[in-house]
Enzyme design. Structure first.
Site, PDB file in Angstrom:
ATOM      1  N   ASN A 128     110.060  35.803  64.480  1.00  0.00           N
ATOM      2  CA  ASN A 128     110.153  35.536  65.908  1.00  0.00           C
ATOM      3  C   ASN A 128     108.794  35.405  66.591  1.00  0.00           C
ATOM      4  O   ASN A 128     108.703  35.467  67.816  1.00  0.00           O
ATOM      5  CB  ASN A 128     110.953  36.657  66.592  1.00  0.00           C
ATOM      6  CG  ASN A 128     112.394  36.680  66.144  1.00  0.00           C
ATOM      7  OD1 ASN A 128     113.084  35.652  66.167  1.00  0.00           O
ATOM      8  ND2 ASN A 128     112.877  37.837  65.706  1.00  0.00           N
ATOM      9  N   ALA A 129     107.741  35.205  65.794  1.00  0.00           N
ATOM     10  CA  ALA A 129     106.411  35.050  66.379  1.00  0.00           C
ATOM     11  C   ALA A 129     105.521  34.257  65.431  1.00  0.00           C
ATOM     12  O   ALA A 129     105.204  34.722  64.338  1.00  0.00           O
ATOM     13  CB  ALA A 129     105.786  36.413  66.667  1.00  0.00           C
ATOM     14  N   HIS A 338     105.234  -1.126  55.196  1.00  0.00           N
ATOM     15  CA  HIS A 338     105.860  -1.257  53.875  1.00  0.00           C
ATOM     16  C   HIS A 338     107.322  -1.689  53.994  1.00  0.00           C
ATOM     17  O   HIS A 338     107.944  -2.037  52.985  1.00  0.00           O
ATOM     18  CB  HIS A 338     105.791   0.064  53.112  1.00  0.00           C
ATOM     19  CG  HIS A 338     104.493   0.288  52.400  1.00  0.00           C
ATOM     20  ND1 HIS A 338     103.333   0.631  53.059  1.00  0.00           N
ATOM     21  CD2 HIS A 338     104.173   0.225  51.070  1.00  0.00           C
ATOM     22  CE1 HIS A 338     102.358   0.781  52.175  1.00  0.00           C
ATOM     23  NE2 HIS A 338     102.830   0.543  50.971  1.00  0.00           N
ATOM     24  N   GLY A 339     107.871  -1.607  55.208  1.00  0.00           N
ATOM     25  CA  GLY A 339     109.260  -1.993  55.405  1.00  0.00           C
ATOM     26  C   GLY A 339     110.204  -1.121  54.605  1.00  0.00           C
ATOM     27  O   GLY A 339     110.007   0.089  54.463  1.00  0.00           O
ATOM     28  N   GLU A 363      98.886  26.404  61.356  1.00  0.00           N
ATOM     29  CA  GLU A 363      97.527  26.756  61.809  1.00  0.00           C
ATOM     30  C   GLU A 363      97.332  26.485  63.298  1.00  0.00           C
ATOM     31  O   GLU A 363      96.235  26.155  63.746  1.00  0.00           O
ATOM     32  CB  GLU A 363      96.463  26.001  61.000  1.00  0.00           C
ATOM     33  CG  GLU A 363      96.436  26.333  59.532  1.00  0.00           C
ATOM     34  CD  GLU A 363      96.297  27.821  59.278  1.00  0.00           C
ATOM     35  OE1 GLU A 363      95.214  28.365  59.493  1.00  0.00           O
ATOM     36  OE2 GLU A 363      97.291  28.437  58.854  1.00  0.00           O
ATOM     37  N   GLU A 367     100.427  22.074  70.718  1.00  0.00           N
ATOM     38  CA  GLU A 367     100.450  22.657  72.060  1.00  0.00           C
ATOM     39  C   GLU A 367      99.469  23.826  72.173  1.00  0.00           C
ATOM     40  O   GLU A 367      98.822  24.010  73.202  1.00  0.00           O
ATOM     41  CB  GLU A 367     101.871  23.116  72.409  1.00  0.00           C
ATOM     42  CG  GLU A 367     102.892  21.991  72.584  1.00  0.00           C
ATOM     43  CD  GLU A 367     103.432  21.459  71.272  1.00  0.00           C
ATOM     44  OE1 GLU A 367     104.144  20.428  71.292  1.00  0.00           O
ATOM     45  OE2 GLU A 367     103.162  22.066  70.205  1.00  0.00           O
TER      46      GLU A 367
END
Length: 380
Positions: A128-129, A338-339, A363, A367
């Site tokens: 959660n971090a 390259h399609g 890393e 933002e």
């Protein structure tokens, strides 16, 4: 002002690329498909001085500095960014040991990294971090002469294959948030550690990524890196340096996208003419080339300044931000030009497209880099 690489750096650059082509290229597709880690390539790379190249010779490294390590990262990333990560990030976390560890810790942990014998992991991110480093919850409580660690870590590079890790833990909960953390070296085989490989990543699939749980893990207090309560600042310094490695990855994969696409559009015909003869094709190639040239200047300068003892970490954040953007941009154009062929595994651009996105995430997200740069600009 001299923009020319030294002869030593040119030789390192050439050697790293030749190594990657010879050793990494033949197994790239297989390792991507089967999420296969490559210890044998890591050991061969170490024998050639490509592992822990930023570590001084006194501790077993080749002493190539941050610029040399960045050039190695660039060159191996041209071939396979995931396997390249197994080479250049096998000492991930040891930057803090070099910068803040005791002499005993440096002599114990750094030489085996450089020889390819051992692997380190940086156990920082939690479920959660991630970018919110001050939100980490793992705790290390003193008990006698030990720390007892409890908590969970997520998305840890080298997590299941490392021999030891440098973990960020709360050691001083009574202090203000930024003074509550410490970095602690934890043996990977310590009782109470559970490591699970994360499967199904979009890209860099040859790189090992894991979830780690600490349950009453006991380590000696002598494993503390530097001073207690300095972990947050130490980790920020770590990211300031490793951002440049990531921007080197971005430079390498962007260059690979451009060179491969140039070759393709010269050979591929459409409407009776080479694809490269059309102005829209030339526009896309030109935009890729300009971004790559600008990125190279940012990356090399940021790395060189650290080696000169004049680090500019705002410039490093700029290189990381622009690197992620450039890699995603170039990979996208490579697939477009390259399609349909760019969408199948026979052509490497589809893999580079998948690999590139992580450069805007790990890393420090793009933002987070904006916040770093924006604050620095307004602090002038």
């Amino acid at each position: 002002m001299d923009f020319e690489l030294t002869q030593e750096m040119k030789m390192l650059k050439e050697m790293a690329y030749k190594f990657a082509v010879a050793e990494v290229g033949p197994v790239s597709q297989e390792c991507d498909e089967h999420e296969k880690y490559t210890p044998e390539i890591r050991k061969k790379a170490a024998a050639n001085g490509l592992v822990g190249a930023w570590i001084p010779e006194a501790y077993g490294g080749s002493g190539a500095g941050i610029l040399g390590n960045t050039i190695i990262t660039e060159e191996v990333s041209k071939v396979d960014m995931g396997i390249g990560l197994n080479i250049v990030a096998s000492g991930f976390g040891c930057e803090s040991i070099l910068n803040y560890g005791s002499e005993e810790q440096k002599k114990m942990y750094l030489p085996p990294i450089c020889s390819g014998e051992k692997v380190c992991a940086g156990a920082y991110t939690e479920p959660n971090a991630g970018t919110d480093v001050s939100g980490y919850k793992a705790r290390a409580v003193k008990d006698g002469s030990d720390y007892v660690i409890n908590g969970n870590k997520m998305f840890i590079t080298n997590g299941t294959i490392c021999d030891f890790m440098v973990a960020q833990c709360i050691t001083n909960p009574e202090e203000k948030k930024h003074n509550s953390f410490s970095l602690i070296i934890v043996p990977a085989d310590a009782p109470g550690i559970t490591r699970n490989k994360i499967h199904g990543k979009m890209g860099i699939r040859a790189s090992d990524t894991a979830e780690i749980a600490f349950e009453d893990v006991r380590v000696p207090q002598s494993n503390l890196v530097g001073k207690e309560g300095q972990g947050f600042r130490q980790l920020m310094h770590f990211f300031d340096i490793t951002r440049i490695m990531v921007s080197g990855q971005a430079l390498g994969i962007s260059e690979a996208c451009l060179e491969t696409t140039i070759k393709y559009v010269k050979e591929r015909t459409a409407f009776g003419a080479p694809l490269g003869s059309f102005q829209i094709t030339q526009m896309k190639l030109t935009e890729m080339a300009i971004r790559i040239e600008a990125l190279r200047g940012l990356v090399y300068k940021a790395a060189w300044l650290i080696d000169q003892g004049k680090p500019d970490y705002t410039l490093a954040a700029m290189a990381k931000f622009y690197g992620g953007q450039t890699a995603v941009f170039c990979a996208n154009y490579a697939v477009e030009l390259h399609g349909g062929y760019g969408y199948i595994e026979e052509y490497p651009v589809q893999k580079w497209y998948r690999d590139a996105k992580i450069l805007e995430l790990y890393e420090g997200t793009k933002e987070a880099e904006i916040m770093t740069i924006g604050r620095a600009l307004q602090a002038r």
